[in-house]
Enzyme design. Structure first.
Site, short mmCIF file in Angstrom:
data_model
loop_
_atom_site.label_atom_id
_atom_site.label_comp_id
_atom_site.label_asym_id
_atom_site.label_seq_id
_atom_site.Cartn_x
_atom_site.Cartn_y
_atom_site.Cartn_z
CG ASP A 34 9.33 -13.91 -40.82
OD1 ASP A 34 9.27 -15.36 -40.35
OD2 ASP A 34 8.58 -13.27 -40.63
CD GLU A 36 4.99 -10.95 -40.05
OE1 GLU A 36 3.87 -11.52 -39.60
OE2 GLU A 36 6.15 -11.63 -39.50
CG HIS A 176 3.83 -12.17 -34.63
ND1 HIS A 176 4.10 -13.74 -35.22
CD2 HIS A 176 3.60 -12.52 -33.38
CE1 HIS A 176 3.59 -14.38 -34.20
NE2 HIS A 176 3.55 -13.97 -33.17
CG ASP A 181 9.45 -12.83 -36.49
OD1 ASP A 181 9.61 -12.14 -35.48
OD2 ASP A 181 8.05 -13.11 -36.90
#
Length: 593
Positions: A34, A36, A176, A181
């Site tokens: 994942d 960001e 998030h 995540d």
């Protein structure tokens, strides 16, 4: 043409591929990742601010990876609020130039998993390319895409990661942040795999291609693909009474048939067909062209209920210019050995009628079906009164004048369609100027039907006049595929084995080829569809003509040169504009010696 039926031994029997066997999910190492970021588009300048990943196999976590990334850019306030990652947190973090290689090393050899994978993988690929790194050949699994095929509204209100994590009872709540995540995505992945296991999905290949439209009963018939070779050929699905349900072709028989049971095939009719199937027969072919031709012949022979196309090649129509004292144009269903001229074949009567109307609009031949003597004496018809028929019935035209019009028509059918094209173009222009666009459209469709038919007839006739054509092309594996074509029919196909004398092989292939005799008409020895497949191969790049018996030529001023311009006009929505001047292009085919 050579053939091998199902069950015949092949070189593939000694070493099965992973795709054939299927890779058990319990043996796969997944890397769930994942990211960001500062925005939604790497190409638009957005940067990665955090990478989180979990490596898992057999339900056990093997390791975790997490790092903040210095984007060397200001993190937008709303992103900082959403993720909790501030500018001060990433000041001392490594740049993407250091973080990306570390992640790629962690994920090496794994199947990459992400929720909404195109987003995460798209960012990773972008920065690989920017750093001049080759993107590893990761297999990618998207849990969001998979969930949309599995999860119903009763399970979760939507397929967002937070909703799925709750539905599957994840011990981690998505927030998030990349690692959290990724951990939640691991639980979602395991939940999806557990649910699909009850539907018979146990391998990575089945998971990648899963569709809820494929039933468990279909999946249980995977064994029907066993024994088929990894080679070009034709496959026949049969029911419990050995009736053929469906005929198809593929460059890889085993992989294609297997896809019917592993969810790649989602057409409802095919699902119904697979439900009725009790066996699959494979016919191995030397080349893909041989497979295509065999498919057409088998469909015509068996007329399988689940094949929509090519089942009734005999249901065609021709336009015939009759041989009689006062010739006329007639719609017929067969070509006879009567020295008449034919245009076609047409796949439907409707299209044939449009083409016939285009000819009648140009040439005022009689349209009545009665047989006339050399000196008929009858009352004229309505068409004669309208000036659309030369009216030989009441002696309004002499035999020489009528014969001259017939000669022009024959020239149009066989060699040069300009007269029809020009006449209808003039009529279309006049109607368009008067804003009678619907009528102009009718004439446009008639002209299109005629041009296609004339081009088809001329191209097919050119090939079917040749007693034999031998041609070869180097295939992707470096070997030469050789085809023997006689009167437009594929008579033999083969691939020259490595280390074999090419000349001797071709001589042997020609000697063993099917004996084909000519017959009247534009498509004498095969169906039009088969001859067109052969033509497509012969005209493909890289094909070399070894020998041509006869002359393989098309008219310099033939219909083919009009066809490309007409298609271009339709694509550009200029179909009511008359055709422009055309350059004449010779299409004489010479063998390579």
């Amino acid at each position: 043409m050579s053939s091998v039926v199902q069950g015949a031994p092949s070189r593939w029997e000694s070493q099965r591929s992973f795709d054939e066997l299927g890779r058990p999910l319990r043996a796969i190492t997944f890397c769930v990742v994942d990211l960001e970021t500062t925005g939604g588009s790497a190409a638009g300048g957005s940067m990665i601010t955090e990478i989180g990943a979990v490596k898992v196999a057999g339900g056990e976590i093997l390791g975790e990876f997490q790092t903040l990334v210095n984007p060397h850019a200001v993190i937008p306030p709303f992103i900082a609020v959403l993720t909790g990652i501030s500018n001060s947190m990433v000041v001392d973090a490594p740049p993407i130039e250091s973080a990306l290689p570390a992640f790629l090393e962690f994920a090496a050899g794994c199947v990459l998993v992400a929720h909404n994978a195109p987003f995460d993988v798209g960012f990773l690929k972008h920065f690989c390319e920017r750093q001049g790194r080759a993107w590893p050949t990761f297999e990618v699994l998207d849990t969001a895409k998979l969930a949309r095929r599995v999860i119903t509204r009763d399970d979760a209100p939507n397929c967002k990661l937070s909703s799925l994590a709750k539905a599957f009872g994840s011990t981690t709540t998505p927030n998030h942040r990349a690692l959290a995540d990724a951990r939640a995505t691991v639980d979602v992945l395991h939940g999806l795999m557990e649910r699909l296991g009850g539907l018979g999905v146990h391998t990575l290949e089945e998971l990648q291609t899963f569709s809820a439209r494929v039933s468990t009963a279909q999946r249980k018939k995977r064994h029907l693909a066993e024994g088929l070779p990894h080679s070009p050929g034709v496959y026949l699905f049969r029911d419990d009474r050995q009736r053929v349900l469906y005929v198809g072709t593929s460059r890889d028989l085993r992989s294609r048939v297997r896809s019917y049971f592993t969810a790649s095939e989602t057409r409802s009719r095919m699902g119904e067909m697979v439900g009725l199937a009790s066996g699959v027969t494979g016919i191995e072919c030397a080349t893909p062209l041989e497979a295509e031709v065999r498919e057409l012949r088998l469909i015509a022979e068996h007329k399988p209920r689940y094949n929509r196309r090519s089942r009734f090649p005999e249901k065609v129509h021709f336009i015939k210019l009759t041989r009689e004292p006062w010739p006329r144009l007639s719609l017929v269903k067969a070509v006879l050995d009567d020295e008449a001229d034919y245009l076609g074949p047409f796949g439907s009567r409707k299209i044939a009628e449009k083409s016939l109307a285009a000819l009648h609009d140009t040439f005022p031949l009689r349209q009545c079906s009665e047989r006339f003597s050399r000196t008929p004496a009858r009352a004229p018809c309505v068409l004669a009164e309208l000036g659309r028929c030369l009216s030989p019935c009441n002696g309004s035209v002499d035999a020489a004048t009528y014969a001259a019009v017939v000669r022009q028509l024959r020239e149009t059918l066989l060699r040069r369609p300009d007269e029809v094209v020009e006449a209808i173009n003039v009529r279309m222009s006049a109607l368009a100027d008067d804003e009678r666009f619907e009528e102009a459209g009718v004439h446009r469709d008639r002209l299109a039907a005629f041009i296609r038919a004339a081009a088809r007839t001329q191209r097919l006739s050119a090939l079917t006049r040749c007693p034999e054509i031998v041609a070869a092309r180097r295939e992707d594996d470096g070997r030469w595929a050789v085809h023997v074509v006689r009167f437009g029919r594929l008579a033999a196909a083969g691939v020259i084995p490595a280390g074999t004398d090419a000349h001797a092989y071709v001589v042997g292939l020609r000697a063993s080829a099917e004996t084909v005799t000519t017959a009247p008409g534009p498509v004498p020895a095969a169906t039009a569809e088969e001859t067109e497949r052969v033509l497509r191969w012969l005209e493909a790049p890289g094909v070399r003509l070894i020998d041509v018996d006869g002359e393989w030529t098309c008219p310099v001023a033939g219909a083919t040169r009009h066809l490309a311009l007409h298609d271009a006009a339709r694509r550009s929505r200029e179909s009511l504009v008359p055709f422009a001047d055309r350059r004449e292009i010779s299409t004489v085919h010479q063998p390579v010696r």
